[in-house]
Design a protein around this motif. Structure first.
Motif, PDB file in Angstrom:
ATOM      1  N   ASN A 159       1.547   8.291   4.206  1.00  0.00           N
ATOM      2  CA  ASN A 159       0.253   8.833   4.620  1.00  0.00           C
ATOM      3  C   ASN A 159       0.317   9.381   6.040  1.00  0.00           C
ATOM      4  OD1 ASN A 159      -0.952   8.311   2.212  1.00  0.00           O
ATOM      5  ND2 ASN A 159      -1.939   6.424   2.866  1.00  0.00           N
TER       6      ASN A 159
ATOM      7  N   HIS B  33       5.279  12.922  -4.854  1.00  0.00           N
ATOM      8  CA  HIS B  33       3.986  12.766  -4.201  1.00  0.00           C
ATOM      9  C   HIS B  33       3.812  13.698  -3.007  1.00  0.00           C
ATOM     10  CE1 HIS B  33       0.236  10.813  -3.288  1.00  0.00           C
ATOM     11  NE2 HIS B  33       0.587  10.855  -2.014  1.00  0.00           N
TER      12      HIS B  33
ATOM     13  N   SER C  65       7.972  -5.051  13.467  1.00  0.00           N
ATOM     14  CA  SER C  65       8.264  -5.202  12.043  1.00  0.00           C
ATOM     15  C   SER C  65       8.918  -3.920  11.527  1.00  0.00           C
ATOM     16  CB  SER C  65       6.969  -5.459  11.281  1.00  0.00           C
ATOM     17  OG  SER C  65       6.185  -4.296  11.285  1.00  0.00           O
TER      18      SER C  65
ATOM     19  N   GLU D  82       6.755  -8.512  -1.727  1.00  0.00           N
ATOM     20  CA  GLU D  82       7.338  -7.743  -0.644  1.00  0.00           C
ATOM     21  C   GLU D  82       8.296  -8.636   0.142  1.00  0.00           C
ATOM     22  OE1 GLU D  82       4.560  -4.495   0.856  1.00  0.00           O
ATOM     23  OE2 GLU D  82       3.278  -6.235   0.699  1.00  0.00           O
TER      24      GLU D  82
ATOM     25  N   PRO E 291       3.670   5.506  -5.316  1.00  0.00           N
ATOM     26  CA  PRO E 291       3.375   6.943  -5.259  1.00  0.00           C
ATOM     27  C   PRO E 291       3.004   7.560  -6.602  1.00  0.00           C
ATOM     28  CG  PRO E 291       5.283   6.459  -3.913  1.00  0.00           C
ATOM     29  CD  PRO E 291       4.909   5.183  -4.617  1.00  0.00           C
ATOM     30  N   SER E 292       3.683   7.153  -7.687  1.00  0.00           N
ATOM     31  CA  SER E 292       3.410   7.841  -8.950  1.00  0.00           C
ATOM     32  C   SER E 292       2.026   7.500  -9.499  1.00  0.00           C
ATOM     33  CB  SER E 292       4.489   7.502  -9.981  1.00  0.00           C
ATOM     34  OG  SER E 292       4.505   6.117 -10.226  1.00  0.00           O
TER      35      SER E 292
ATOM     36  N   GLN F 151       6.703  -0.844  11.639  1.00  0.00           N
ATOM     37  CA  GLN F 151       6.462  -0.379  13.009  1.00  0.00           C
ATOM     38  C   GLN F 151       7.696   0.315  13.561  1.00  0.00           C
ATOM     39  OE1 GLN F 151       5.273  -4.227  14.509  1.00  0.00           O
ATOM     40  NE2 GLN F 151       3.204  -3.484  14.898  1.00  0.00           N
TER      41      GLN F 151
ATOM     42  N   THR G 253      -4.142   2.986  11.307  1.00  0.00           N
ATOM     43  CA  THR G 253      -3.472   4.219  10.921  1.00  0.00           C
ATOM     44  C   THR G 253      -4.500   5.327  11.009  1.00  0.00           C
ATOM     45  OG1 THR G 253      -2.748   2.774   9.176  1.00  0.00           O
ATOM     46  CG2 THR G 253      -1.788   4.964   9.222  1.00  0.00           C
TER      47      THR G 253
ATOM     48  N   GLY H 271       9.610   9.365  -7.180  1.00  0.00           N
ATOM     49  CA  GLY H 271       8.178   9.125  -7.086  1.00  0.00           C
ATOM     50  C   GLY H 271       7.646   9.571  -5.732  1.00  0.00           C
ATOM     51  N   VAL H 272       8.386   9.245  -4.677  1.00  0.00           N
ATOM     52  CA  VAL H 272       7.984   9.627  -3.326  1.00  0.00           C
ATOM     53  C   VAL H 272       8.028  11.149  -3.178  1.00  0.00           C
ATOM     54  CG1 VAL H 272       8.676   9.534  -0.909  1.00  0.00           C
ATOM     55  CG2 VAL H 272       8.682   7.455  -2.279  1.00  0.00           C
TER      56      VAL H 272
ATOM     57  N   HIS I  79      11.177  -5.855  -5.710  1.00  0.00           N
ATOM     58  CA  HIS I  79       9.979  -5.379  -5.043  1.00  0.00           C
ATOM     59  C   HIS I  79       9.460  -4.144  -5.766  1.00  0.00           C
ATOM     60  CE1 HIS I  79      12.971  -2.634  -3.448  1.00  0.00           C
ATOM     61  NE2 HIS I  79      11.970  -1.817  -3.219  1.00  0.00           N
TER      62      HIS I  79
ATOM     63  N   SER J 260      -0.450   1.357  -4.393  1.00  0.00           N
ATOM     64  CA  SER J 260       0.301   2.079  -3.373  1.00  0.00           C
ATOM     65  C   SER J 260       1.590   2.695  -3.911  1.00  0.00           C
ATOM     66  CB  SER J 260       0.600   1.159  -2.191  1.00  0.00           C
ATOM     67  OG  SER J 260       1.302   0.018  -2.613  1.00  0.00           O
TER      68      SER J 260
ATOM     69  N   LEU K   8      -2.075   8.269  -0.128  1.00  0.00           N
ATOM     70  CA  LEU K   8      -1.802   7.112  -0.977  1.00  0.00           C
ATOM     71  C   LEU K   8      -2.768   5.989  -0.643  1.00  0.00           C
ATOM     72  CD1 LEU K   8       2.044   7.008  -0.501  1.00  0.00           C
ATOM     73  CD2 LEU K   8       0.918   7.348  -2.664  1.00  0.00           C
ATOM     74  N   ALA K   9      -3.144   5.242  -1.690  1.00  0.00           N
ATOM     75  CA  ALA K   9      -3.913   4.038  -1.422  1.00  0.00           C
ATOM     76  C   ALA K   9      -3.008   3.097  -0.649  1.00  0.00           C
ATOM     77  CB  ALA K   9      -4.336   3.398  -2.736  1.00  0.00           C
ATOM     78  N   GLN K  10      -3.504   2.482   0.390  1.00  0.00           N
ATOM     79  CA  GLN K  10      -2.643   1.587   1.151  1.00  0.00           C
ATOM     80  C   GLN K  10      -3.350   0.285   1.469  1.00  0.00           C
ATOM     81  OE1 GLN K  10      -1.917   4.318   4.469  1.00  0.00           O
ATOM     82  NE2 GLN K  10      -3.190   3.005   5.756  1.00  0.00           N
ATOM     83  N   ILE K  11      -2.558  -0.767   1.619  1.00  0.00           N
ATOM     84  CA  ILE K  11      -3.110  -2.053   2.034  1.00  0.00           C
ATOM     85  C   ILE K  11      -3.061  -2.064   3.548  1.00  0.00           C
ATOM     86  CG2 ILE K  11      -2.907  -4.543   1.827  1.00  0.00           C
ATOM     87  CD1 ILE K  11      -1.136  -4.105  -0.600  1.00  0.00           C
TER      88      ILE K  11
ATOM     89  N   LEU L 169      11.594   0.470   3.199  1.00  0.00           N
ATOM     90  CA  LEU L 169      10.303  -0.175   3.441  1.00  0.00           C
ATOM     91  C   LEU L 169       9.698  -0.732   2.162  1.00  0.00           C
ATOM     92  CD1 LEU L 169       8.843   2.610   5.755  1.00  0.00           C
ATOM     93  CD2 LEU L 169       9.949   0.504   6.469  1.00  0.00           C
ATOM     94  N   ASP L 170       8.882  -1.764   2.313  1.00  0.00           N
ATOM     95  CA  ASP L 170       8.122  -2.291   1.184  1.00  0.00           C
ATOM     96  C   ASP L 170       7.113  -1.252   0.723  1.00  0.00           C
ATOM     97  OD1 ASP L 170       9.001  -4.889   0.594  1.00  0.00           O
ATOM     98  OD2 ASP L 170       8.177  -5.597   2.482  1.00  0.00           O
ATOM     99  N   VAL L 171       6.717  -1.330  -0.565  1.00  0.00           N
ATOM    100  CA  VAL L 171       5.809  -0.302  -1.084  1.00  0.00           C
ATOM    101  C   VAL L 171       4.533  -0.133  -0.279  1.00  0.00           C
ATOM    102  CG1 VAL L 171       6.193   0.370  -3.470  1.00  0.00           C
ATOM    103  CG2 VAL L 171       5.431  -1.947  -2.967  1.00  0.00           C
ATOM    104  N   SER L 172       3.923  -1.247   0.142  1.00  0.00           N
ATOM    105  CA  SER L 172       2.645  -1.090   0.843  1.00  0.00           C
ATOM    106  C   SER L 172       2.871  -0.441   2.210  1.00  0.00           C
ATOM    107  CB  SER L 172       1.941  -2.445   0.987  1.00  0.00           C
ATOM    108  OG  SER L 172       2.629  -3.280   1.880  1.00  0.00           O
ATOM    109  N   ILE L 173       4.006  -0.743   2.858  1.00  0.00           N
ATOM    110  CA  ILE L 173       4.319  -0.133   4.150  1.00  0.00           C
ATOM    111  C   ILE L 173       4.745   1.324   3.919  1.00  0.00           C
ATOM    112  CG2 ILE L 173       5.732  -0.332   6.223  1.00  0.00           C
ATOM    113  CD1 ILE L 173       3.908  -2.719   5.762  1.00  0.00           C
ATOM    114  N   GLN L 174       5.490   1.553   2.845  1.00  0.00           N
ATOM    115  CA  GLN L 174       5.898   2.913   2.509  1.00  0.00           C
ATOM    116  C   GLN L 174       4.670   3.808   2.348  1.00  0.00           C
ATOM    117  OE1 GLN L 174       9.001   3.957  -0.526  1.00  0.00           O
ATOM    118  NE2 GLN L 174       7.236   4.449  -1.761  1.00  0.00           N
ATOM    119  N   ALA L 175       3.638   3.271   1.697  1.00  0.00           N
ATOM    120  CA  ALA L 175       2.423   4.057   1.512  1.00  0.00           C
ATOM    121  C   ALA L 175       1.824   4.425   2.866  1.00  0.00           C
ATOM    122  CB  ALA L 175       1.410   3.269   0.676  1.00  0.00           C
ATOM    123  N   GLN L 176       1.817   3.469   3.800  1.00  0.00           N
ATOM    124  CA  GLN L 176       1.268   3.758   5.132  1.00  0.00           C
ATOM    125  C   GLN L 176       2.076   4.858   5.822  1.00  0.00           C
ATOM    126  OE1 GLN L 176       1.401   0.001   7.180  1.00  0.00           O
ATOM    127  NE2 GLN L 176      -0.336  -0.856   6.069  1.00  0.00           N
TER     128      GLN L 176
ATOM    129  N   ARG M  89      -1.038  13.843  -6.395  1.00  0.00           N
ATOM    130  CA  ARG M  89      -0.218  14.548  -5.438  1.00  0.00           C
ATOM    131  C   ARG M  89      -1.058  15.127  -4.301  1.00  0.00           C
ATOM    132  NH1 ARG M  89       3.301  17.897  -4.591  1.00  0.00           N
ATOM    133  NH2 ARG M  89       2.226  19.784  -5.190  1.00  0.00           N
TER     134      ARG M  89
END
Lengths: 368, 330
Positions: A226, A251, A187, B43, B261-262, A190, A3, A247-248, B215, B259, B270-273, A216-223, B266
């Motif tokens: 970003n 942010h 996925s 997930e 958002p809250s 993607q 990313t 929350g989204v 999730h 990850s 975001l921290a991401q995996i 999307l899953d939270v970790s993918i949502q974060a990507q 702001r």
């Protein structure tokens, strides 16, 4: 998958720099209405001949909404299902025609534009949908999904499609060597990126994102979130971000518009909304968002459900569920007006002698 | 914790596919006490829903529960029970709520028909008494004018109301264990809050043990007593909700929490995996999270870490625990 990581230099610059320039709006919505009408069927028309007096059913999906978006700004549109946020997003993107009111792009009315100018404007406002699988043609290769529009609109020649698509794919963090694949070979995250790449391929200035990360899953949502923010900096984009996920929205938005049954009930800077909502509905929404830091809390609930848009309550649409409602709320529609610095709210409480109880210290709860 | 009413030990579920054997759930163990709420978080593809289905014995071929697994409800072993006996357990001792209430409800039957059937399948009582119980159940989940609504069809309810009917149906026979698989994911926040508050109340009243599969970490934060985080078919961390959310031991749990958002400032990325969840047909040897983990070393890539107990009723599977709390005395 890589990313584009945030560059610390641009990050601090964006923070230190002044906010979006409100004096030069990129998009102006002026008293937008969108009505959907169901006309009478044969049986009902016959019944009318006998004096049944049936009328067309009208849903006011968007009911007199005005909104100005500055260049480079991210405006969040939030509300429950059926509040009209997606319809408004579609009107902005030009997918739906407004029943009344005007959409202006850089001060020019979009519906009055013709020919090349209209086409160019339509291209600058692109939409990204919630379900990438439903919005990507499963029988087309990614290279054609992303490259079709720029070829058709003469942005590139057909012979340049490979190089151009590769470049756009790199921008959204996709591996260009996968461009000959079909959507099902990717996925969920993607696929979301493919949807974004397709929108970016025609060099838009405004992106309307309709629940683009909801599936999307939270970790993918974060990507993906970003990625949105990186693209905003790189490409100088403006976003209208439609989401039910507060929350989204908190942010990524600069300003937030809260909608209820077709109307904007509160519009303010994100901090102002989340720190001290003015409208009882906003307050209720915020109280009910589950939060990570609230462990083992007692959930409380706003009474009732969103009323049918076929027969919305008179006056303020929210009054049947509002613990502060008084007579005026049942009769008169509250206007969306300025109640503080840069904060608009449509609530009669702000006109009362005592003022709005939500704006005071120890604001009472709106949920039971 | 009170005595465990649901006790799952070494549960493994695998599916035979054309690509080979996929182990969706890989020897997981957990227990839930009466009135307790366990949040099962993960997930897509982590195996959380399959776990829920396995507890009800709802795994159909090509899926298979490993015969060495054990699922006990009130000390009674469910694995190996013949279908006939399982039917008597399902809906009586253990019930399930699904994400889409229409999975539970039959669209062409009235609500009363369905609810009365569910009661009389397990108990010999008169139709009148069953109807009265169905009416009370609807009232309990906050459906107004329950008498009339009993005569309605599922299609005449809104999404939130339908989910309430499904919950009322699941609770009809006062199950010992209730498994809820993302029941509020498709609902608006205001409706979600209504349902969460009702479920919370019902479980504390009746002492039903609740397994809440989701999730959404923030829902679990507010609702659950304990949380189990799943990754690639295994529970990688388990413990009291507040402890896990404040100081996760496993890097995946930490990444997941980070990850949201809250949890982030702001305007700051975001921290991401990095990377994405591995395919279950092609799991890396060792810890399945190693390729995405910032702390991974050689041992992570070769050996699967064993579940290690920590103080405060916690456990995690990690060679390099974060915020290392004291390991519990063996």
């Amino acid at each position: 998958m890589t990313t584009p990581s945030a560059n610390p230099a641009t990050k601090s610059a964006a923070k230190a720099g002044s906010g979006p320039d409100m004096s030069r709006p990129i998009l102006e919505l002026d008293h937008i209405h969108k009505r959907f009408t169901r006309s009478l069927d044969m049986a009902e028309k016959v019944a009318n001949l006998f004096g049944a007096g049936l009328q067309d059913q009208v849903v006011r999906a968007v009911d007199d909404v005005s909104l100005t978006v500055a260049r480079g700004e991210v405006v969040g549109l939030v509300g429950e299902s059926g509040c009209g946020k997606s319809t408004l997003g579609r009107v902005i993107a030009g997918i739906l025609e407004a029943s009344e009111g005007t959409v202006k792009y850089h001060g020019k009315e979009v519906s009055k534009m013709t020919g090349a100018e209209r086409r160019a404007t339509d291209l600058t406002i692109q939409m990204i949908f919630q379900d990438p699988m439903a919005s990507l043609n499963p029988r087309m290769r990614v290279v054609d999904i992303i490259g079709e529009a720029p070829v058709v609109h003469g942005i590139i020649r057909r012979s340049e499609i490979d190089g151009y698509v590769s470049e756009v794919m790199r921008k959204v963090g996709l591996d260009p060597t996968t461009r000959m694949r079909y959507p099902h070979q990717f996925s969920g995250g993607q696929r979301a990126r493919i949807g974004i790449a397709r929108a970016l391929a025609v060099n838009p200035k405004i992106l309307v994102c309709d629940e683009s990360t909801a599936a999307l899953d939270v970790s993918i949502q974060a990507q993906v979130l970003n990625l949105f923010m990186d693209l905003r900096r790189e490409l100088d984009l403006t976003y209208v971000f439609v989401s039910h996920d507060l929350g989204v929205v908190e942010h990524i938005s600069d300003r937030v518009a809260v909608m209820y049954l077709g109307r904007i009930v509160e519009l303010a800077k994100t901090e102002a909304i989340f720190e001290g909502p003015n409208h009882p509905y906003t307050r209720a929404l915020l109280d009910e968002v589950p939060r990570l830091d609230a462990t083992k809390k007692q959930f409380t609930a706003l009474k009732g459900e969103i009323p049918s848009p076929l027969a919305p309550p008179p006056g303020c649409h929210f009054h049947p569920r509002c613990p502060f409602a008084f007579d005026r709320c049942r009769q008169e529609r509250p206007a969306l007006k300025e109640v503080g610095q840069g904060r608009l709210s449509a609530c009669h409480l702000n006109d009362t002698a005592e003022g709005n109880p939500l704006m005071k210290a120890n604001a009472p709860s709106v949920t039971s | 914790m009170s005595k465990a009413v649901l006790d799952v030990k070494d549960l493994s579920v695998s599916f035979r596919t054309r690509e080979g054997l996929v182990t969706a759930v890989n020897s997981i163990s957990f227990s839930v006490g009466a009135g307790e709420v366990l949040g099962l978080v993960g997930e897509s593809g982590s195996g959380k829903s399959v776990t829920g289905l396995a507890v009800l014995g709802l795994i159909d071929p090509p899926g298979e529960i490993d015969p060495r697994s054990s699922i006990k409800i009130n000390e009674r072993e469910l694995i190996g029970l013949p279908e006939e006996k399982l039917r008597r357990v399902r809906g009586k001792d253990v019930a399930m709520i699904f994400q889409d209430p229409m999975t539970t409800l039959n669209p062409v039957l009235r609500i009363d028909t369905q609810m009365i059937e569910a009661i009389r399948a397990h108990e010999k009582i008169s139709e009148k008494a069953a109807r009265e119980r169905a009416r009370q159940a609807l009232e309990k989940v906050g459906i107004p004018s329950a008498d009339e609504r009993l005569k309605a069809y599922p299609g005449q309810f809104s999404g939130g109301m339908r989910q309430r009917v499904a919950i009322a149906t699941a609770l009809l026979n006062r199950p010992t264990v209730l498994v809820a698989d993302e029941p509020t994911t498709a609902l608006d926040v205001t409706i979600q809050a209504q349902i969460l508050s009702e479920v919370q109340q019902l479980c504390s009243e009746t002492g039903t043990a609740l397994v809440w599969i989701t999730h959404d970490l923030s829902v679990v934060a507010g609702l659950a007593d304990r949380v189990a985080v799943m990754y690639a078919g295994r529970i990688v961390e388990e413990g009291p909700v507040s402890a896990v959310l404040e100081a996760p031991i496993h890097p995946y749990a930490a990444g997941l929490i980070g990850s949201v958002p809250s949890r982030n400032k702001r305007g700051v990325p975001l921290a991401q995996i990095r990377g994405m969840t591995p395919s279950l047909t092609n799991l890396p040897p060792g810890c399945p999270f190693a390729p995405r983990c910032d702390y991974a070393t050689d041992i992570c890539r070769s050996t699967m870490p064993e579940p290690t107990p920590y103080e405060g009723g916690r456990a995690a599977r990690c060679h390099h625990p974060l915020s290392a709390p004291t390991p519990a005395a063996a």
